[in-house]
Design a protein around this motif. Structure first.
Motif, PDB file in Angstrom:
ATOM      1  N   GLU A  37      -6.889  -9.004  -1.428  1.00  0.00           N
ATOM      2  CA  GLU A  37      -6.537  -9.974  -0.073  1.00  0.00           C
ATOM      3  C   GLU A  37      -6.721  -9.023   1.094  1.00  0.00           C
ATOM      4  OE1 GLU A  37      -3.809 -12.464  -1.285  1.00  0.00           O
ATOM      5  OE2 GLU A  37      -5.355 -13.943  -2.394  1.00  0.00           O
ATOM      6  N   GLY A  38      -5.892  -7.904   0.986  1.00  0.00           N
ATOM      7  CA  GLY A  38      -5.423  -7.200   2.074  1.00  0.00           C
ATOM      8  C   GLY A  38      -3.993  -6.806   1.945  1.00  0.00           C
ATOM      9  N   ILE A  39      -3.163  -6.206   2.874  1.00  0.00           N
ATOM     10  CA  ILE A  39      -1.914  -5.905   2.762  1.00  0.00           C
ATOM     11  C   ILE A  39      -1.016  -7.203   2.754  1.00  0.00           C
ATOM     12  CG2 ILE A  39      -0.216  -4.715   3.797  1.00  0.00           C
ATOM     13  CD1 ILE A  39      -2.299  -2.732   2.946  1.00  0.00           C
ATOM     14  N   ARG A  40      -0.025  -7.232   1.712  1.00  0.00           N
ATOM     15  CA  ARG A  40       0.726  -8.164   1.558  1.00  0.00           C
ATOM     16  C   ARG A  40       2.207  -7.784   1.284  1.00  0.00           C
ATOM     17  NH1 ARG A  40      -1.624 -12.934  -0.253  1.00  0.00           N
ATOM     18  NH2 ARG A  40       0.386 -13.930   0.552  1.00  0.00           N
ATOM     19  N   VAL A  62      -0.130  -0.285  -4.523  1.00  0.00           N
ATOM     20  CA  VAL A  62      -0.833  -1.413  -4.851  1.00  0.00           C
ATOM     21  C   VAL A  62      -0.196  -2.649  -5.460  1.00  0.00           C
ATOM     22  CG1 VAL A  62      -3.077  -0.043  -5.083  1.00  0.00           C
ATOM     23  CG2 VAL A  62      -1.631  -0.404  -7.062  1.00  0.00           C
ATOM     24  N   ALA A  63      -0.572  -3.727  -5.479  1.00  0.00           N
ATOM     25  CA  ALA A  63      -0.125  -4.934  -6.184  1.00  0.00           C
ATOM     26  C   ALA A  63      -1.203  -5.746  -6.537  1.00  0.00           C
ATOM     27  CB  ALA A  63       0.579  -5.674  -5.120  1.00  0.00           C
ATOM     28  N   THR A  84      -1.214 -11.976   5.975  1.00  0.00           N
ATOM     29  CA  THR A  84      -1.924 -11.095   5.125  1.00  0.00           C
ATOM     30  C   THR A  84      -2.219  -9.730   6.415  1.00  0.00           C
ATOM     31  OG1 THR A  84      -2.708 -12.766   3.640  1.00  0.00           O
ATOM     32  CG2 THR A  84      -4.070 -10.694   3.899  1.00  0.00           C
ATOM     33  N   GLY A  85      -2.575  -8.694   5.628  1.00  0.00           N
ATOM     34  CA  GLY A  85      -2.916  -7.615   6.813  1.00  0.00           C
ATOM     35  C   GLY A  85      -1.768  -6.809   7.450  1.00  0.00           C
ATOM     36  N   MET A  86      -2.396  -5.981   8.172  1.00  0.00           N
ATOM     37  CA  MET A  86      -1.082  -5.112   8.902  1.00  0.00           C
ATOM     38  C   MET A  86      -0.422  -5.826   9.953  1.00  0.00           C
ATOM     39  SD  MET A  86      -0.985  -2.093   7.343  1.00  0.00           S
ATOM     40  CE  MET A  86      -0.198  -1.658   8.839  1.00  0.00           C
ATOM     41  N   LYS A  87      -0.751  -6.982  10.491  1.00  0.00           N
ATOM     42  CA  LYS A  87      -0.118  -7.792  11.291  1.00  0.00           C
ATOM     43  C   LYS A  87       1.185  -8.020  10.761  1.00  0.00           C
ATOM     44  CE  LYS A  87       0.211 -12.567  13.281  1.00  0.00           C
ATOM     45  NZ  LYS A  87      -0.360 -13.800  13.435  1.00  0.00           N
TER      46      LYS A  87
END
Length: 388
Positions: free
Chosen positions: A184-187, A150-151, A234-237
């Motif tokens: 916000e999601g994965i960064r 986590v961040a 942002t996100g898994m992309k």
């Protein structure tokens, strides 16, 4: 007409342009003349010489498929052909170049700010700075979206906590791309490995990819400035797009490992005499050699086709999964057959086959397991996901 070359039976070099052939020949010369004599020792000792980074940088091999910022800007086929020749030496060589260029440099090039690109990419292309990619965790492999790292924001800063596992280059890296969960999601974050709270522990007792550094990364309240985050995704992309870049290199690299096993078996059986005859003169030996020849050439043809699609901007992630899944499986089959053909000599580091066979066991499951790529293909052809 003369017989086809047993080392390029389908004349696949004719499908490559002059630059692509030049890249392949240059890397092949480096591997065969300078690196191959030492690979057995590196594998046995479990080490990867850090100075190879600058050697690869001098040849323009790091981030070679990226443009600008000191990168060579070559074609996808050129990059893939370099990966093929590196893995003909050892998977550890290709893994280093793949992680540096596709997993550490690519996210900065694709999603980073102009300042981040200027700061990191020229030095990474030169091999002066080594990078790694932190996505996989001890309890999160095939399902990276379940990561626990986590961040959280603390004023303008970010504070990272978590653990990453099976990270190539981790213990020799100067910087790490760390993917973490935020509000916000994965960064993605650029982490200088000298930052307080960052620790890299080398994984010992490996029987595969021994000529490669594999590490556990521990982040304990690692404080980063606001400009450490990659602003463009942002996100898994983000991490998945990086993995697709790396998988593309793998589907070429596996061909190199298979080719080296086939060529070693061919040379060995041509020179080895049993029952008063060359081993290569027996029907069962020729059956194996013919099967290996077909598998190697078919895999190379597939890789070149996918490379042409990538250069045309038409390659899909599912097609990359097709190539990674099948080419690695073919390479494993060839390696196992070649190992048996050399008998007891096949298990010694005097020959490259046992290294390739052990390495390919890891390649079969990293950057997406064989099962994950199977499900990617299943979803592509049916429109229905079966991951859960």
């Amino acid at each position: 007409m003369k017989n086809p070359d047993p080392h390029d039976f389908l004349a696949l070099e004719q499908l490559m342009d002059e630059e692509e052939r030049m890249v392949a020949r240059t890397v092949r010369e480096l591997v065969t003349e300078q690196l191959a004599p030492q690979l057995g020792d590196w594998f046995e000792k479990g080490e990867f010489p850090r100075e190879l980074a600058t050697e690869f940088g001098k040849l323009g091999m790091l981030g070679m498929h990226l443009s600008g910022y000191g990168c060579a800007g070559m074609s996808a086929v050129s990059y893939g052909s370099a990966c093929l020749e590196l893995e003909a030496g050892d998977s550890g060589l290709r893994s280093f170049v793949s992680v540096q260029g596709s997993l550490a440099m690519f996210p900065i090039w694709k999603f980073g700010s102009e300042e981040q690109k200027q700061e990191w990419l020229p030095r990474m292309a030169a091999g002066e700075v080594i990078g790694c990619f932190g996505l996989t965790e001890p309890d999160s492999g095939s399902d990276p979206s379940s990561m626990r790292t986590v961040a959280r924001q603390d004023g303008d800063d970010w504070i990272l906590n978590g653990t990453k596992m099976w990270i190539t280059n981790g213990s020799i890296a100067d910087m790490a791309i760390i993917w973490a969960r935020t509000d916000e999601g994965i960064r993605g974050f650029i982490v200088d490995t000298t930052t307080p709270g960052f620790t890299a522990n080398t994984v010992r007792h490996k029987m595969s990819l021994r000529a490669s550094v594999t590490s556990e990364l521990v982040l304990d309240n690692v404080r980063l400035p606001a400009d450490a985050v990659l602003p463009g995704v942002t996100g898994m992309k983000g991490p998945l797009s990086c993995l697709n870049e790396a998988r593309f290199g793998i589907l070429f690299g596996a061909v190199g490992a298979a080719r080296n096993c086939y060529e070693t078996a061919l040379d060995y059986t041509m020179s080895r005499t049993q029952f008063g005859r060359s081993l290569a003169s027996f029907q069962l030996t020729q059956d194996k050699l013919a099967d290996m020849l077909i598998r190697v050439n078919r895999a190379h043809l597939l890789a070149l086709h996918l490379g042409k699609l990538k250069d045309a901007g038409e390659l899909t992630p599912a097609q990359i999964s097709f190539g990674k899944k099948d080419n690695v499986a073919q390479a494993l089959h060839v390696a196992r057959e070649a190992r048996a053909m050399l008998g007891a000599n096949g298990i010694t580091l005097e020959y490259p086959i046992i290294r390739h066979m052990n390495n390919l066991e890891s390649v079969y499951t990293y950057e997406g397991t064989n099962e994950v790529h199977t499900l990617v293909l299943g979803q592509s052809i049916t429109g229905m996901g079966a991951f859960r």
